[in-house]
Design a protein around this motif. Structure first.
Motif, PDB file in Angstrom:
ATOM      1  N   SER A  35       0.386  -1.159  -0.781  1.00 36.87           N
ATOM      2  CA  SER A  35       0.208  -0.478  -0.560  1.00 36.87           C
ATOM      3  C   SER A  35       1.177   1.281   0.214  1.00 36.87           C
ATOM      4  N   SER A  36       0.494   2.102  -0.812  1.00 37.33           N
ATOM      5  CA  SER A  36       1.686   3.259  -0.477  1.00 37.33           C
ATOM      6  C   SER A  36       1.061   3.713  -0.112  1.00 37.33           C
ATOM      7  N   GLY A  37      -0.265   4.458   0.028  1.00 42.53           N
ATOM      8  CA  GLY A  37      -0.101   5.002   1.620  1.00 42.53           C
ATOM      9  C   GLY A  37       0.235   4.497   2.400  1.00 42.53           C
ATOM     10  N   ASP A  38       0.767   3.058   2.777  1.00 42.99           N
ATOM     11  CA  ASP A  38       1.110   2.485   4.458  1.00 42.99           C
ATOM     12  C   ASP A  38       2.653   3.076   4.497  1.00 42.99           C
ATOM     13  N   PHE A  40       3.638   5.673   2.545  1.00 44.91           N
ATOM     14  CA  PHE A  40       3.767   7.220   2.990  1.00 44.91           C
ATOM     15  C   PHE A  40       3.820   6.938   4.704  1.00 44.91           C
ATOM     16  N   ARG A  41       3.119   6.050   5.171  1.00 46.09           N
ATOM     17  CA  ARG A  41       2.731   7.011   6.938  1.00 46.09           C
ATOM     18  C   ARG A  41       4.096   6.226   7.633  1.00 46.09           C
ATOM     19  N   GLU A  42       4.655   5.555   7.118  1.00 46.30           N
ATOM     20  CA  GLU A  42       5.440   4.756   7.666  1.00 46.30           C
ATOM     21  C   GLU A  42       6.480   5.374   7.096  1.00 46.30           C
ATOM     22  N   THR A  56       3.020  16.999   3.346  1.00 42.03           N
ATOM     23  CA  THR A  56       2.643  18.838   3.311  1.00 42.03           C
ATOM     24  C   THR A  56       1.338  18.753   1.631  1.00 42.03           C
ATOM     25  N   PHE A  57       1.183  17.127   1.366  1.00 38.14           N
ATOM     26  CA  PHE A  57       0.343  16.515   0.654  1.00 38.14           C
ATOM     27  C   PHE A  57      -0.372  16.719   0.948  1.00 38.14           C
ATOM     28  N   MET A  58      -0.247  14.916   1.926  1.00 38.31           N
ATOM     29  CA  MET A  58      -0.821  14.228   1.821  1.00 38.31           C
ATOM     30  C   MET A  58      -2.116  15.150   3.295  1.00 38.31           C
ATOM     31  N   SER A  59      -2.103  15.685   3.931  1.00 37.18           N
ATOM     32  CA  SER A  59      -2.588  17.097   4.592  1.00 37.18           C
ATOM     33  C   SER A  59      -3.788  17.438   3.887  1.00 37.18           C
ATOM     34  N   GLY A  61      -5.185  16.303   1.246  1.00 39.03           N
ATOM     35  CA  GLY A  61      -5.257  15.341   0.260  1.00 39.03           C
ATOM     36  C   GLY A  61      -5.025  15.418  -1.662  1.00 39.03           C
ATOM     37  N   GLU A  62      -3.637  15.646  -1.486  1.00 35.91           N
ATOM     38  CA  GLU A  62      -3.871  15.633  -2.655  1.00 35.91           C
ATOM     39  C   GLU A  62      -2.124  14.941  -3.042  1.00 35.91           C
ATOM     40  N   LEU A  63      -2.160  14.516  -4.108  1.00 31.16           N
ATOM     41  CA  LEU A  63      -1.636  13.404  -4.627  1.00 31.16           C
ATOM     42  C   LEU A  63       0.515  13.602  -3.918  1.00 31.16           C
ATOM     43  N   VAL A  64       0.907  12.888  -4.122  1.00 31.63           N
ATOM     44  CA  VAL A  64       2.341  13.057  -3.757  1.00 31.63           C
ATOM     45  C   VAL A  64       2.986  13.693  -4.939  1.00 31.63           C
ATOM     46  N   PRO A  65       4.147  13.927  -5.384  1.00 29.80           N
ATOM     47  CA  PRO A  65       4.525  13.787  -7.273  1.00 29.80           C
ATOM     48  C   PRO A  65       5.028  12.367  -7.818  1.00 29.80           C
ATOM     49  N   VAL A  68       8.456  10.830  -6.646  1.00 31.12           N
ATOM     50  CA  VAL A  68       9.192  10.462  -5.152  1.00 31.12           C
ATOM     51  C   VAL A  68       8.509   8.943  -5.396  1.00 31.12           C
ATOM     52  N   THR A  69       7.103   8.665  -5.077  1.00 37.10           N
ATOM     53  CA  THR A  69       5.635   8.398  -5.480  1.00 37.10           C
ATOM     54  C   THR A  69       6.690   6.950  -6.007  1.00 37.10           C
ATOM     55  N   ILE A  70       6.465   6.728  -7.565  1.00 36.39           N
ATOM     56  CA  ILE A  70       7.074   6.086  -8.035  1.00 36.39           C
ATOM     57  C   ILE A  70       8.763   5.350  -7.806  1.00 36.39           C
ATOM     58  N   ASP A  89      -2.199  -1.455  -3.078  1.00 36.55           N
ATOM     59  CA  ASP A  89      -3.232  -1.122  -2.909  1.00 36.55           C
ATOM     60  C   ASP A  89      -3.143   0.579  -3.101  1.00 36.55           C
ATOM     61  N   GLY A  90      -3.874   1.297  -3.728  1.00 33.82           N
ATOM     62  CA  GLY A  90      -3.605   3.078  -4.203  1.00 33.82           C
ATOM     63  C   GLY A  90      -2.154   3.611  -5.316  1.00 33.82           C
ATOM     64  N   PHE A  91      -1.732   2.407  -5.606  1.00 30.26           N
ATOM     65  CA  PHE A  91      -1.244   2.593  -7.009  1.00 30.26           C
ATOM     66  C   PHE A  91      -1.029   1.746  -7.509  1.00 30.26           C
ATOM     67  N   GLN A 163      -7.212   7.046  14.121  1.00 22.44           N
ATOM     68  CA  GLN A 163      -8.267   7.040  13.211  1.00 22.44           C
ATOM     69  C   GLN A 163      -7.033   8.701  11.886  1.00 22.44           C
ATOM     70  N   ARG A 164      -7.333   8.405  10.671  1.00 21.29           N
ATOM     71  CA  ARG A 164      -6.510   8.925  10.368  1.00 21.29           C
ATOM     72  C   ARG A 164      -6.542  10.885  10.122  1.00 21.29           C
ATOM     73  N   GLU A 165      -5.492  11.034   9.427  1.00 21.96           N
ATOM     74  CA  GLU A 165      -5.795  12.821   9.637  1.00 21.96           C
ATOM     75  C   GLU A 165      -6.908  13.141   8.425  1.00 21.96           C
ATOM     76  N   ASP A 166      -6.554  12.594   7.612  1.00 22.01           N
ATOM     77  CA  ASP A 166      -7.377  12.758   6.244  1.00 22.01           C
ATOM     78  C   ASP A 166      -8.217  12.150   6.226  1.00 22.01           C
ATOM     79  N   ASP A 167      -8.869  11.682   7.498  1.00 24.78           N
ATOM     80  CA  ASP A 167      -9.736  11.175   6.889  1.00 24.78           C
ATOM     81  C   ASP A 167     -11.117  12.326   7.084  1.00 24.78           C
TER      82      ASP A 167
HETATM   83  P1  AMP Z   1      -4.383   6.201   1.136  1.00 26.68           P
HETATM   84  O1  AMP Z   1      -3.624   5.680   2.153  1.00 26.68           O
HETATM   85  O2  AMP Z   1      -4.257   5.395  -0.369  1.00 26.68           O
HETATM   86  O3  AMP Z   1      -5.585   6.889   1.230  1.00 26.68           O
HETATM   87  O4  AMP Z   1      -3.043   7.656   0.697  1.00 26.68           O
HETATM   88  C1  AMP Z   1      -3.114   8.492   1.333  1.00 26.68           C
HETATM   89  C2  AMP Z   1      -1.782   9.231   1.161  1.00 26.68           C
HETATM   90  O5  AMP Z   1      -1.169   8.943   0.681  1.00 26.68           O
HETATM   91  C3  AMP Z   1      -3.359   9.934  -0.658  1.00 26.68           C
HETATM   92  O6  AMP Z   1      -4.632  10.896  -0.013  1.00 26.68           O
HETATM   93  C4  AMP Z   1      -2.008  10.763  -1.533  1.00 26.68           C
HETATM   94  O7  AMP Z   1      -1.239  12.295  -0.502  1.00 26.68           O
HETATM   95  C5  AMP Z   1      -0.825   9.791  -0.573  1.00 26.68           C
HETATM   96  N1  AMP Z   1      -0.988   8.947  -2.271  1.00 26.68           N
HETATM   97  C6  AMP Z   1      -0.821   7.356  -1.580  1.00 26.68           C
HETATM   98  N2  AMP Z   1      -0.930   6.811  -2.767  1.00 26.68           N
HETATM   99  C7  AMP Z   1      -0.217   7.760  -4.006  1.00 26.68           C
HETATM  100  C8  AMP Z   1       0.129   7.636  -4.692  1.00 26.68           C
HETATM  101  N3  AMP Z   1       0.284   6.285  -5.594  1.00 26.68           N
HETATM  102  N4  AMP Z   1       0.463   8.609  -5.672  1.00 26.68           N
HETATM  103  C9  AMP Z   1       0.347  10.183  -4.772  1.00 26.68           C
HETATM  104  N5  AMP Z   1       0.018  10.011  -3.763  1.00 26.68           N
HETATM  105  C10 AMP Z   1      -0.151   9.259  -2.880  1.00 26.68           C
END
Ligand code: AMP
Length: 218
Positions: A35-38, A40-42, A56-59, A61-65, A68-70, A89-91, A163-167
């Motif tokens: 999970s890309s989100g996990d 990032f959270r790690e 800075t992006f997650m808070s 609700g924007e996508l991380v560039p 760096v994600t790739i 999951d999420g990527f 609970q997630r900050e971005d929820d």
């Molecule tokens: P998620 O846990 O999948 O809901 O992801 C939480 C947050 O992490 C997203 O709202 C984005 O800010 C960032 N994120 C997760 N996956 C990606 C991705 N594939 N590309 C860009 N940002 C991502």
């Protein structure tokens, strides 16, 4: 000869149940849940540079560039435990990420086999996310539809849930908009490749899992 690695991509809006289902699917298929989100959270909890940037992006609700994600996902998928493949999951979340994944997987000797698209209408998503409780180990609960045995602790390892900050509702609404703008073109992308299978994500968790297992031929 080694069997080809299998990669399954869970597609769907935030709150569709991708994480919950990816966890079960990975376990039943003997694959790793990535999970890309996990990830990032790690990074965030370890206060790495990547974590600070992602925050800075997650808070908002924007996508991380993409770059760096790739790079982060590539690093994860090339670790030995992903040798047989992974449930992603999420990527990918953008067409550029999908193209990068294709190149990545071909160098790993595998390909995307199937893309379950878990579809849930918008009004259900906000409600779901605001009642969501997470476990550090990746399990996902919901205050009403899927509560833990004991409030608020994980059923398996007893760790405290959070609970997630971005929820928060306003961030959730932006995440849904970002999904439509940047991620939903992937539905057509994988449909054209004959890999997309749509699943009704409004059903009970177990019924969604059942449909998913049928879709992957198990
Ligand atoms: P998620 O846990 O999948 O809901 O992801 C939480 C947050 O992490 C997203 O709202 C984005 O800010 C960032 N994120 C997760 N996956 C990606 C991705 N594939 N590309 C860009 N940002 C991502």
């Amino acid at each position: 000869m080694n069997k080809k690695a299998v990669y399954i991509i869970m597609l769907g809006p935030p709150g569709a149940g991708k994480g919950t289902q990816a966890e079960v699917l990975a376990e039943r298929m003997g694959l790793v849940h990535v999970s890309s989100g996990d990830l990032f959270r790690e990074n965030l909890s370890k206060e790495t540079e990547l974590g600070k940037l992602a925050q800075t992006f997650m808070s908002k609700g924007e996508l991380v560039p993409d770059d760096v994600t790739i790079a982060m996902v590539k690093d994860r998928l090339t670790r030995p435990d992903c040798e047989k493949g992974a449930v992603l999951d999420g990527f990918p979340r953008t067409p550029a990420q999908a193209e990068a994944l294709k190149v990545m997987l071909s160098s790993l000797g595998g390909d995307v086999t199937i893309v379950p698209f878990i579809n849930v209408p918008d009004e259900v998503l906000v409600e779901r996310l605001s009642g969501r409780w997470m476990s550090k180990s990746g399990r996902v609960y919901h205050a009403i539809t899927n509560p833990p045995l004991e409030k608020w602790f994980d059923d398996v390892d007893d760790s405290p849930l959070y609970q997630r900050e971005d929820d928060k509702p306003e961030t959730v609404r932006n995440r849904i908009q970002v999904y439509y703008k940047q991620t939903s073109p992937l539905i057509e992308y994988y449909k054209e490749q004959g890999k997309l299978i749509e699943i009704d994500g409004t059903q009970d968790i177990d019924k969604v899992t059942e449909d998913l297992m049928k879709a992957v031929g198990k």
